[in-house]
Structure formats: C-alpha cells, structure tokens
Scaffold this motif. Structure first.
Motif, PDB file in Angstrom:
ATOM      1  N   ILE A 217       1.740  16.472  12.707  1.00 48.17           N
ATOM      2  CA  ILE A 217       0.339  16.172  12.977  1.00 48.17           C
ATOM      3  C   ILE A 217       0.120  14.679  12.767  1.00 48.17           C
ATOM      4  N   ALA A 218      -0.330  13.982  13.787  1.00 44.61           N
ATOM      5  CA  ALA A 218      -0.684  12.554  13.722  1.00 44.61           C
ATOM      6  C   ALA A 218       0.401  11.700  13.061  1.00 44.61           C
ATOM      7  N   PRO A 219       1.638  11.694  13.572  1.00 44.85           N
ATOM      8  CA  PRO A 219       2.703  10.907  12.937  1.00 44.85           C
ATOM      9  C   PRO A 219       2.443   9.405  12.971  1.00 44.85           C
ATOM     10  N   GLU A 220       1.600   8.952  13.888  1.00 46.41           N
ATOM     11  CA  GLU A 220       1.283   7.526  13.931  1.00 46.41           C
ATOM     12  C   GLU A 220       0.600   7.049  12.647  1.00 46.41           C
ATOM     13  N   ASP A 221      -0.037   7.962  11.932  1.00 53.19           N
ATOM     14  CA  ASP A 221      -0.735   7.580  10.702  1.00 53.19           C
ATOM     15  C   ASP A 221       0.212   7.032   9.642  1.00 53.19           C
ATOM     16  N   TYR A 222       1.483   7.503   9.622  1.00 51.41           N
ATOM     17  CA  TYR A 222       2.409   7.035   8.602  1.00 51.41           C
ATOM     18  C   TYR A 222       3.641   6.331   9.163  1.00 51.41           C
ATOM     19  N   PHE A 223       3.899   6.430  10.473  1.00 51.85           N
ATOM     20  CA  PHE A 223       4.993   5.677  11.058  1.00 51.85           C
ATOM     21  C   PHE A 223       4.539   4.305  11.572  1.00 51.85           C
ATOM     22  N   LEU A 224       3.242   4.160  11.825  1.00 56.20           N
ATOM     23  CA  LEU A 224       2.716   2.897  12.324  1.00 56.20           C
ATOM     24  C   LEU A 224       1.721   2.258  11.365  1.00 56.20           C
ATOM     25  N   ALA A 225       1.500   2.858  10.200  1.00 57.43           N
ATOM     26  CA  ALA A 225       0.552   2.335   9.211  1.00 57.43           C
ATOM     27  C   ALA A 225       0.984   2.791   7.831  1.00 57.43           C
ATOM     28  N   ARG A 226       0.322   2.287   6.799  1.00 59.60           N
ATOM     29  CA  ARG A 226       0.571   2.702   5.424  1.00 59.60           C
ATOM     30  C   ARG A 226      -0.726   3.273   4.857  1.00 59.60           C
ATOM     31  N   PRO A 227      -0.988   4.543   5.073  1.00 59.34           N
ATOM     32  CA  PRO A 227      -2.196   5.155   4.527  1.00 59.34           C
ATOM     33  C   PRO A 227      -2.125   5.281   3.010  1.00 59.34           C
ATOM     34  N   THR A 228      -3.290   5.407   2.390  1.00 59.39           N
ATOM     35  CA  THR A 228      -3.313   5.546   0.926  1.00 59.39           C
ATOM     36  C   THR A 228      -3.037   6.975   0.489  1.00 59.39           C
ATOM     37  N   GLU A 229      -3.287   7.952   1.355  1.00 55.79           N
ATOM     38  CA  GLU A 229      -3.077   9.353   0.985  1.00 55.79           C
ATOM     39  C   GLU A 229      -1.629   9.754   1.218  1.00 55.79           C
ATOM     40  N   ALA A 230      -0.980  10.243   0.179  1.00 54.42           N
ATOM     41  CA  ALA A 230       0.421  10.667   0.265  1.00 54.42           C
ATOM     42  C   ALA A 230       0.478  12.118   0.715  1.00 54.42           C
ATOM     43  N   ALA A 231       0.251  12.364   1.998  1.00 58.35           N
ATOM     44  CA  ALA A 231       0.213  13.737   2.510  1.00 58.35           C
ATOM     45  C   ALA A 231       0.526  13.740   4.000  1.00 58.35           C
TER      46      ALA A 231
END
Length: 301
Positions: free
Chosen positions: A176-190
């Motif tokens: 689900i939404a892999p761009e959120d963590y492959f193209l950015a560094r979100p604060t939520e570890a999930a």
C-alpha cells in the motif's frame, strides 16, 4: 476495512522465487531428525528466514499427532548458506492431552544457525473476541505488485530498490502506497501490504497452510522499523537483518487467498528495531499476530 477503489485492476498471479513443494520439502532422516532444502539464492545471499520458520515448524509438527500450531518463538543465530541442506533436530519438551511443546534447532555443517520453541494446542470451546481492526486499504486487485511499482518508478528509485524487488520474490506482494517510504522518509514507522502464495491451492492440510503462513510472515516484517531513518531495504549503505521472530495463530486461513500484513514499529534504539504485525484476511478477520526484532546498521562506504 477495504476501500472502494484504487488505481490498479489485475489479479493475475505472478511467479515467486520459492516453489511450495520446495518450501515444504522436509524429510525424516532419523528419530526426531529431519532435513530440508535451503532454497533459492536471493538478494541477501543467505537462507530466507521464512524458510527456516516454515521448515522448523513442519519438523516439529511431524513429531506431534494432529495438533495445530498455536504459536512459536524463534531466534536466528547465524546466516544459512543456500548451497547446503538444512538439518533439523527436534526435542520433545511436553506431550499432554491438549498441548505439545517442541524445540527445533536448525544446523548446517554441524553448526546451529536457528532455534525455535513451538507450541501446539487442540482447539477447544472458549471465549472469543477480536479487538483489532484492519486498516482501511484498497482491495488487492486495486493495488499494484511491487514489481510493477519498481518498473513504473525506476527513474525515481534508488538502485537498491530496483535491484531487490524487480524480479520474483518469496511471495506475491502488493504494498500500500510504497512511494511513501521508498521516495520519502515519513515519521510513522508503519506499512501495510497484501500478500499471497498462489501455489498453496494444492495444499489441503491445514497444518501445512500454517507452515506456509509462517514462511510468508517473515517477508517485509522487520523493515517497518527502518522507515523513519533510512531506505528500508538492504544496500551498500544499510544493513537490516532479523534477530528473532514470534508468531501467534488465531484463526485458520488459506495462503492462496490474499491477506493483509499491517506492520508497525513501536521502538528502535541501540542498533535494534522492534516491529509488530497483524495479519488479516480480506474480510477483516485477524488470522495471526507477528513480532520481530532486527539489527539495523548504517554501513561505512
């Protein structure tokens, strides 16, 4: 809960790296002794942890009559080689009317590389509740396979992502939404992802289905702990490796059906990151719970 739509619409199965028959290739070699195939080579270069989980659990099952697994707790002691078979030794710790406990140790060349404590329990009448809700996500048919995402976004992705996820994987996976963590560094570890093993249609035994679920449960679990800090995959700059793995089986399921693994990390520190997971079927039933601690290191280049 499944949302109404998403951008993708395709449910054709993709090939996986490990055949179901090979995962379940555990044969007896002596009293409480078994051997299994170490599997295909992968981008990590060592035996996939899920194979050790599945085969150790199966070796334990072969010494327990009929009882399904209720949980296991395992430790990865050393990297296994894919060019050597795996030897399993089972220790019978308890056999009672409704419970059995086993310790299973995997060795290569006489050296212990993995150990598991497993519990088996005969189902009985009791209290029932589920206090865990599946996240709201698109159905798997509306989520692109990871290989599709890598191909479509290759120009934006780091080389480690395209190298590690462009080809066949241990399981079919739709994040689900892999761009959120492959193209950015979100604060939520999930992160959440759909997964299945299409070849499991040939497996009738519900206990073997548990072994296949154990196999799948190791894939992409611990990486959630890395999401706020670094690209969550092994590379020349970053090492992430599983130290242990725990799993609790709540309800039966079939692994050829899509399931959602929702993973989140409550804590990381001192070089270690803890991730917990919940596995749901597409109707929102909680099938299993998982937990894993990983070693995370930034590598010097």
């Amino acid at each position: 809960m499944i949302a109404a739509d998403g951008p993708f619409h395709d449910d054709r199965p993709l090939p996986t790296r490990d055949a179901i028959s090979d995962i379940l290739d555990v044969t007896q070699t002596g009293p409480d002794r078994f051997t299994g195939s170490a599997g295909a080579h992968n981008h990590i270069g060592s035996v996939f942890g899920g194979r050790l989980l599945a085969q150790a659990l199966l070796a334990g099952m072969k010494t327990v009559e009929a009882l399904p697994a209720s949980s296991f707790h395992a430790y990865f002691l050393a990297a296994g080689r894919t060019d050597r078979r795996l030897d399993y030794q089972v220790a019978r710790l308890r056999d009672s009317r409704r419970f059995a406990n086993r310790q299973i140790t995997a060795c290569q060349d006489g050296r212990a590389i993995f150990t598991m404590m497993a519990e088996f329990h005969a189902p009985e009448e009791g209290f029932v509740h589920q206090n865990a809700a599946m996240p709201v996500v698109p159905p798997p048919e509306r989520v692109a396979p990871i290989q599709h995402f890598v191909r479509e976004r290759a120009a934006e992705l780091e080389q480690a992502v395209t190298h590690n996820f462009a080809a066949a994987l241990a399981i079919e996976m739709r994040p689900i939404a892999p761009e959120d963590y492959f193209l950015a560094r979100p604060t939520e570890a999930a992160r959440s992802f759909w997964f299945r093993q299409s070849g499991a249609t040939t497996v009738e035994d519900s206990r073997l289905q548990q072994c296949l679920l154990a196999f799948a449960s190791d894939y992409w679990l611990g990486g959630a702990a890395a999401i706020p800090h670094f690209l969550p995959t092994n590379s020349g700059e970053f090492l992430i490796t599983s130290m242990d793995h725990a799993m609790w089986f709540h309800r039966p399921a079939r692994c050829e059906a899509w399931m959602l693994h929702h993973t989140s990390s409550p804590s990381a520190g001192d070089g270690l990151g803890l991730t917990t997971g919940r596995i749901f079927d597409r109707d929102g039933r909680l099938i299993a719970s998982t937990a894993q601690e990983c070693l995370m290191r930034r590598l010097r280049t």
